[in-house]
Structures are given as structure tokens and as C-alpha cells.
Design a protein around this motif. Structure first.
Motif, PDB file in Angstrom:
ATOM      1  N   HIS A 178      43.063 -21.636  -2.552  1.00 65.39           N
ATOM      2  CA  HIS A 178      43.722 -20.512  -1.888  1.00 65.39           C
ATOM      3  C   HIS A 178      43.891 -19.319  -2.825  1.00 65.39           C
ATOM      4  O   HIS A 178      43.699 -18.164  -2.411  1.00 65.39           O
ATOM      5  CB  HIS A 178      45.099 -20.945  -1.373  1.00 65.39           C
ATOM      6  CG  HIS A 178      45.045 -22.058  -0.372  1.00 65.39           C
ATOM      7  ND1 HIS A 178      44.694 -21.859   0.941  1.00 65.39           N
ATOM      8  CD2 HIS A 178      45.296 -23.388  -0.503  1.00 65.39           C
ATOM      9  CE1 HIS A 178      44.730 -23.012   1.589  1.00 65.39           C
ATOM     10  NE2 HIS A 178      45.104 -23.958   0.738  1.00 65.39           N
ATOM     11  N   TYR A 179      44.274 -19.588  -4.055  1.00 68.49           N
ATOM     12  CA  TYR A 179      44.520 -18.536  -5.044  1.00 68.49           C
ATOM     13  C   TYR A 179      43.866 -18.958  -6.361  1.00 68.49           C
ATOM     14  O   TYR A 179      44.262 -19.963  -6.949  1.00 68.49           O
ATOM     15  CB  TYR A 179      46.030 -18.320  -5.238  1.00 68.49           C
ATOM     16  CG  TYR A 179      46.691 -17.731  -4.010  1.00 68.49           C
ATOM     17  CD1 TYR A 179      46.742 -16.353  -3.825  1.00 68.49           C
ATOM     18  CD2 TYR A 179      47.227 -18.561  -3.017  1.00 68.49           C
ATOM     19  CE1 TYR A 179      47.310 -15.807  -2.682  1.00 68.49           C
ATOM     20  CE2 TYR A 179      47.790 -18.021  -1.875  1.00 68.49           C
ATOM     21  CZ  TYR A 179      47.828 -16.648  -1.715  1.00 68.49           C
ATOM     22  OH  TYR A 179      48.383 -16.114  -0.581  1.00 68.49           O
ATOM     23  N   PRO A 180      42.880 -18.208  -6.840  1.00 68.04           N
ATOM     24  CA  PRO A 180      42.087 -18.653  -7.992  1.00 68.04           C
ATOM     25  C   PRO A 180      42.794 -18.576  -9.333  1.00 68.04           C
ATOM     26  O   PRO A 180      42.249 -19.042 -10.328  1.00 68.04           O
ATOM     27  CB  PRO A 180      40.876 -17.713  -7.959  1.00 68.04           C
ATOM     28  CG  PRO A 180      41.355 -16.486  -7.247  1.00 68.04           C
ATOM     29  CD  PRO A 180      42.344 -16.980  -6.231  1.00 68.04           C
ATOM     30  N   SER A 181      43.989 -17.998  -9.372  1.00 61.73           N
ATOM     31  CA  SER A 181      44.690 -17.872 -10.650  1.00 61.73           C
ATOM     32  C   SER A 181      46.173 -17.633 -10.402  1.00 61.73           C
ATOM     33  O   SER A 181      46.585 -17.273  -9.291  1.00 61.73           O
ATOM     34  CB  SER A 181      44.121 -16.696 -11.461  1.00 61.73           C
ATOM     35  OG  SER A 181      44.406 -15.470 -10.794  1.00 61.73           O
ATOM     36  N   LYS A 182      46.947 -17.794 -11.458  1.00 54.99           N
ATOM     37  CA  LYS A 182      48.376 -17.481 -11.367  1.00 54.99           C
ATOM     38  C   LYS A 182      48.568 -15.989 -11.113  1.00 54.99           C
ATOM     39  O   LYS A 182      49.464 -15.580 -10.370  1.00 54.99           O
ATOM     40  CB  LYS A 182      49.088 -17.921 -12.652  1.00 54.99           C
ATOM     41  CG  LYS A 182      50.605 -17.777 -12.592  1.00 54.99           C
ATOM     42  CD  LYS A 182      51.295 -18.451 -13.762  1.00 54.99           C
ATOM     43  CE  LYS A 182      51.044 -17.759 -15.074  1.00 54.99           C
ATOM     44  NZ  LYS A 182      51.944 -18.221 -16.144  1.00 54.99           N
ATOM     45  N   GLN A 183      47.700 -15.185 -11.723  1.00 52.00           N
ATOM     46  CA  GLN A 183      47.786 -13.736 -11.522  1.00 52.00           C
ATOM     47  C   GLN A 183      47.559 -13.363 -10.058  1.00 52.00           C
ATOM     48  O   GLN A 183      48.230 -12.481  -9.518  1.00 52.00           O
ATOM     49  CB  GLN A 183      46.765 -13.025 -12.413  1.00 52.00           C
ATOM     50  CG  GLN A 183      46.752 -11.504 -12.285  1.00 52.00           C
ATOM     51  CD  GLN A 183      48.009 -10.819 -12.755  1.00 52.00           C
ATOM     52  OE1 GLN A 183      48.369  -9.736 -12.278  1.00 52.00           O
ATOM     53  NE2 GLN A 183      48.729 -11.435 -13.690  1.00 52.00           N
ATOM     54  N   SER A 184      46.628 -14.047  -9.404  1.00 55.89           N
ATOM     55  CA  SER A 184      46.369 -13.748  -7.993  1.00 55.89           C
ATOM     56  C   SER A 184      47.577 -14.097  -7.122  1.00 55.89           C
ATOM     57  O   SER A 184      47.817 -13.454  -6.092  1.00 55.89           O
ATOM     58  CB  SER A 184      45.123 -14.480  -7.508  1.00 55.89           C
ATOM     59  OG  SER A 184      45.331 -15.880  -7.422  1.00 55.89           O
ATOM     60  N   LEU A 185      48.341 -15.096  -7.529  1.00 60.57           N
ATOM     61  CA  LEU A 185      49.576 -15.430  -6.806  1.00 60.57           C
ATOM     62  C   LEU A 185      50.609 -14.320  -6.966  1.00 60.57           C
ATOM     63  O   LEU A 185      51.261 -13.917  -5.996  1.00 60.57           O
ATOM     64  CB  LEU A 185      50.147 -16.752  -7.323  1.00 60.57           C
ATOM     65  CG  LEU A 185      49.422 -18.014  -6.868  1.00 60.57           C
ATOM     66  CD1 LEU A 185      49.707 -19.168  -7.815  1.00 60.57           C
ATOM     67  CD2 LEU A 185      49.834 -18.380  -5.441  1.00 60.57           C
ATOM     68  N   LEU A 186      50.752 -13.821  -8.179  1.00 66.68           N
ATOM     69  CA  LEU A 186      51.690 -12.717  -8.413  1.00 66.68           C
ATOM     70  C   LEU A 186      51.272 -11.480  -7.622  1.00 66.68           C
ATOM     71  O   LEU A 186      52.115 -10.820  -7.004  1.00 66.68           O
ATOM     72  CB  LEU A 186      51.758 -12.400  -9.909  1.00 66.68           C
ATOM     73  CG  LEU A 186      52.657 -11.220 -10.307  1.00 66.68           C
ATOM     74  CD1 LEU A 186      54.107 -11.483  -9.909  1.00 66.68           C
ATOM     75  CD2 LEU A 186      52.554 -10.960 -11.813  1.00 66.68           C
ATOM     76  N   GLN A 187      49.992 -11.197  -7.612  1.00 62.64           N
ATOM     77  CA  GLN A 187      49.512 -10.024  -6.899  1.00 62.64           C
ATOM     78  C   GLN A 187      49.666 -10.185  -5.391  1.00 62.64           C
ATOM     79  O   GLN A 187      50.093  -9.255  -4.697  1.00 62.64           O
ATOM     80  CB  GLN A 187      48.054  -9.764  -7.260  1.00 62.64           C
ATOM     81  CG  GLN A 187      47.855  -9.327  -8.706  1.00 62.64           C
ATOM     82  CD  GLN A 187      46.412  -9.044  -9.043  1.00 62.64           C
ATOM     83  OE1 GLN A 187      45.576  -8.875  -8.153  1.00 62.64           O
ATOM     84  NE2 GLN A 187      46.089  -8.993 -10.327  1.00 62.64           N
ATOM     85  N   GLY A 188      49.338 -11.366  -4.882  1.00 64.23           N
ATOM     86  CA  GLY A 188      49.492 -11.608  -3.446  1.00 64.23           C
ATOM     87  C   GLY A 188      50.933 -11.487  -3.002  1.00 64.23           C
ATOM     88  O   GLY A 188      51.237 -10.888  -1.961  1.00 64.23           O
ATOM     89  N   LEU A 189      51.826 -12.040  -3.803  1.00 61.60           N
ATOM     90  CA  LEU A 189      53.255 -11.955  -3.502  1.00 61.60           C
ATOM     91  C   LEU A 189      53.736 -10.510  -3.548  1.00 61.60           C
ATOM     92  O   LEU A 189      54.480 -10.050  -2.669  1.00 61.60           O
ATOM     93  CB  LEU A 189      54.022 -12.811  -4.510  1.00 61.60           C
ATOM     94  CG  LEU A 189      55.521 -12.960  -4.329  1.00 61.60           C
ATOM     95  CD1 LEU A 189      55.846 -13.596  -2.986  1.00 61.60           C
ATOM     96  CD2 LEU A 189      56.101 -13.802  -5.466  1.00 61.60           C
ATOM     97  N   SER A 190      53.297  -9.772  -4.551  1.00 59.65           N
ATOM     98  CA  SER A 190      53.724  -8.377  -4.719  1.00 59.65           C
ATOM     99  C   SER A 190      53.212  -7.495  -3.591  1.00 59.65           C
ATOM    100  O   SER A 190      53.924  -6.603  -3.117  1.00 59.65           O
ATOM    101  CB  SER A 190      53.243  -7.846  -6.068  1.00 59.65           C
ATOM    102  OG  SER A 190      53.781  -8.609  -7.136  1.00 59.65           O
ATOM    103  N   GLU A 191      51.975  -7.742  -3.143  1.00 59.85           N
ATOM    104  CA  GLU A 191      51.420  -6.957  -2.043  1.00 59.85           C
ATOM    105  C   GLU A 191      52.209  -7.173  -0.753  1.00 59.85           C
ATOM    106  O   GLU A 191      52.516  -6.221  -0.025  1.00 59.85           O
ATOM    107  CB  GLU A 191      49.953  -7.316  -1.821  1.00 59.85           C
ATOM    108  CG  GLU A 191      49.001  -6.635  -2.778  1.00 59.85           C
ATOM    109  CD  GLU A 191      48.986  -5.128  -2.618  1.00 59.85           C
ATOM    110  OE1 GLU A 191      48.544  -4.624  -1.569  1.00 59.85           O
ATOM    111  OE2 GLU A 191      49.450  -4.453  -3.564  1.00 59.85           O
ATOM    112  N   LEU A 192      52.538  -8.422  -0.462  1.00 59.85           N
ATOM    113  CA  LEU A 192      53.322  -8.705   0.736  1.00 59.85           C
ATOM    114  C   LEU A 192      54.712  -8.079   0.652  1.00 59.85           C
ATOM    115  O   LEU A 192      55.229  -7.528   1.627  1.00 59.85           O
ATOM    116  CB  LEU A 192      53.444 -10.214   0.946  1.00 59.85           C
ATOM    117  CG  LEU A 192      52.189 -10.916   1.474  1.00 59.85           C
ATOM    118  CD1 LEU A 192      52.401 -12.421   1.520  1.00 59.85           C
ATOM    119  CD2 LEU A 192      51.819 -10.401   2.859  1.00 59.85           C
TER     120      LEU A 192
END
Length: 200
Positions: free
Chosen positions: A50-64
């Protein structure tokens, strides 16, 4: 979202909810991908699907988070119409309620900007600047209409943003100050900060 004042649980996927919980408790750098996966009930490979990295999780959360904040701010302004004071009050109320009801998301966003990759940080700052322009425009409109006496509208706008964002660091639902009471008090403080003067 029924109206900009209505809040239910945040609409987050299991990986993002787990990342939010872990980042809020331990910070971005203190959280491992393995911990996020465990909280989400996934294997590490399953999380990476679903999320290829920890950074992508932070970015996805921040965008929402920023997407919801901006959507609610725009809805509050649209509902308020053209009256400068009504627009000022509605925008500040929307910001305050967001930082109460989405306090963990807002807190992670404001404290983990340092952890964002440079390219995404620029995007995030753009979202934040857009929100700040709404505040600045509302203050300036009040000054132009003769409602606000502040000689420093830009400084007032920054101070108002800081005041609202700060709520996420201390507000608790089980505390002595309920949301409506907090909004009432802070709107009084906000109007004082801009030098609100009622017209006859």
C-alpha cells in the motif's frame, strides 16, 4: 462531511491510522515500519504493497490532513458570504474546530515538517501558505471595511494562525473547556488581536 462544523472519526486507511498513532506517540524518526505494520495488522510486505516507504505514509497522511483543512476552511468562507466579520469569525472557528477534532493529525503535520523529503516539503508548505492567505485576506478585508484597527494586518494574520494551530498541542476532549466554549473565547481573543471595532 455534512457541514464544515461536523466531525466524525478521521477517514483514514488502516496503514495511515497506524502511522498517525505511532508518529504522534514516538515521532517520525522514532517509529519503525515494522511497528506501523503491526499496528495496522499487516506484514511489512503487506504494508509496502500500500505504501512503499515510511516517508510515503507521512506524505499520504499530510495530504489528507491538509486537504480536509482547506476544504473545511473554504466551506466556512462560502457559508459566511460577503460580510468581512462573518468571514473572519467563520474561518477562525473552522481552524479552531479542526485543531481540536483533528489534533493528532495537525500536531504530526506541524511537528514533522522537518522529516518530510525536500520535494514534498515544498508541496506541504504550499498548502500551508494557501491556508495562511485565507487568514491574511480575512484580516485585510476587515481592515479595508473599517472593522479592524490593527496597523499590522500581516503580523496579526500570522499570530492568529499560530494561536489556532497551537490548540492541537494542548486541547483534550475530556478537559474543562468544551469546543463551543473554546471557540467563543478564542473568537473574542481574535477580534481583540485585530482591533475589532463595531460600527454604529
Amino acid at each position: 462531511m455534512t457541514t464544515w462544523r461536523d466531525y466524525g472519526p478521521p477517514d483514514l486507511t488502516a496503514p495511515l491510522a497506524a502511522a498517525l498513532e505511532a508518529f504522534a506517540e514516538h515521532g517520525y524518526h522514532g517509529t519503525t515500519v515494522r511497528e506501523i505494520a503491526a499496528r495496522a495488522g499487516l506484514s511489512v510486505p503487506g504494508l509496502y504493497h500500500h505504501y512503499p516507504s515510511k516517508q510515503s505514509l507521512l506524505q499520504g497522511l499530510s495530504e489528507l490532513t491538509m486537504g480536509e483543512l482547506l476544504e473545511r476552511s473554504e466551506a466556512a468562507l462560502a457559508e459566511a458570504g460577503g460580510d468581512p466579520l462573518a468571514r473572519f469569525d467563520a474561518l477562525l472557528e473552522s481552524l479552531l474546530r479542526f485543531h481540536m477534532y483533528r489534533r493528532e493529525q495537525a500536531f504530526v503535520g506541524s511537528t514533522e515538517i522537518r522529516s518530510m523529503d525536500p520535494d514534498y516539503r515544498e508541496v506541504y508548505v504550499g498548502h500551508r501558505d494557501r491556508q495562511q492567505r485565507m487568514i491574511d485576506d480575512a484580516v485585510q478585508a476587515g481592515v479595508d471595511a473599517g472593522l479592524f484597527r490593527t496597523a499590522h494586518p500581516e503580523d496579526a494574520g500570522r499570530a492568529l494562525a499560530t494561536m489556532c494551530v497551537g490548540v492541537s498541542s494542548w486541547y483534550r476532549p475530556d478537559g474543562p473547556l468544551g469546543p463551543d466554549c473554546l471557540v467563543e473565547r478564542y473568537l473574542e481573543l481574535a477580534r481583540g488581536l485585530v482591533g475589532y471595532r463595531a460600527t454604529a
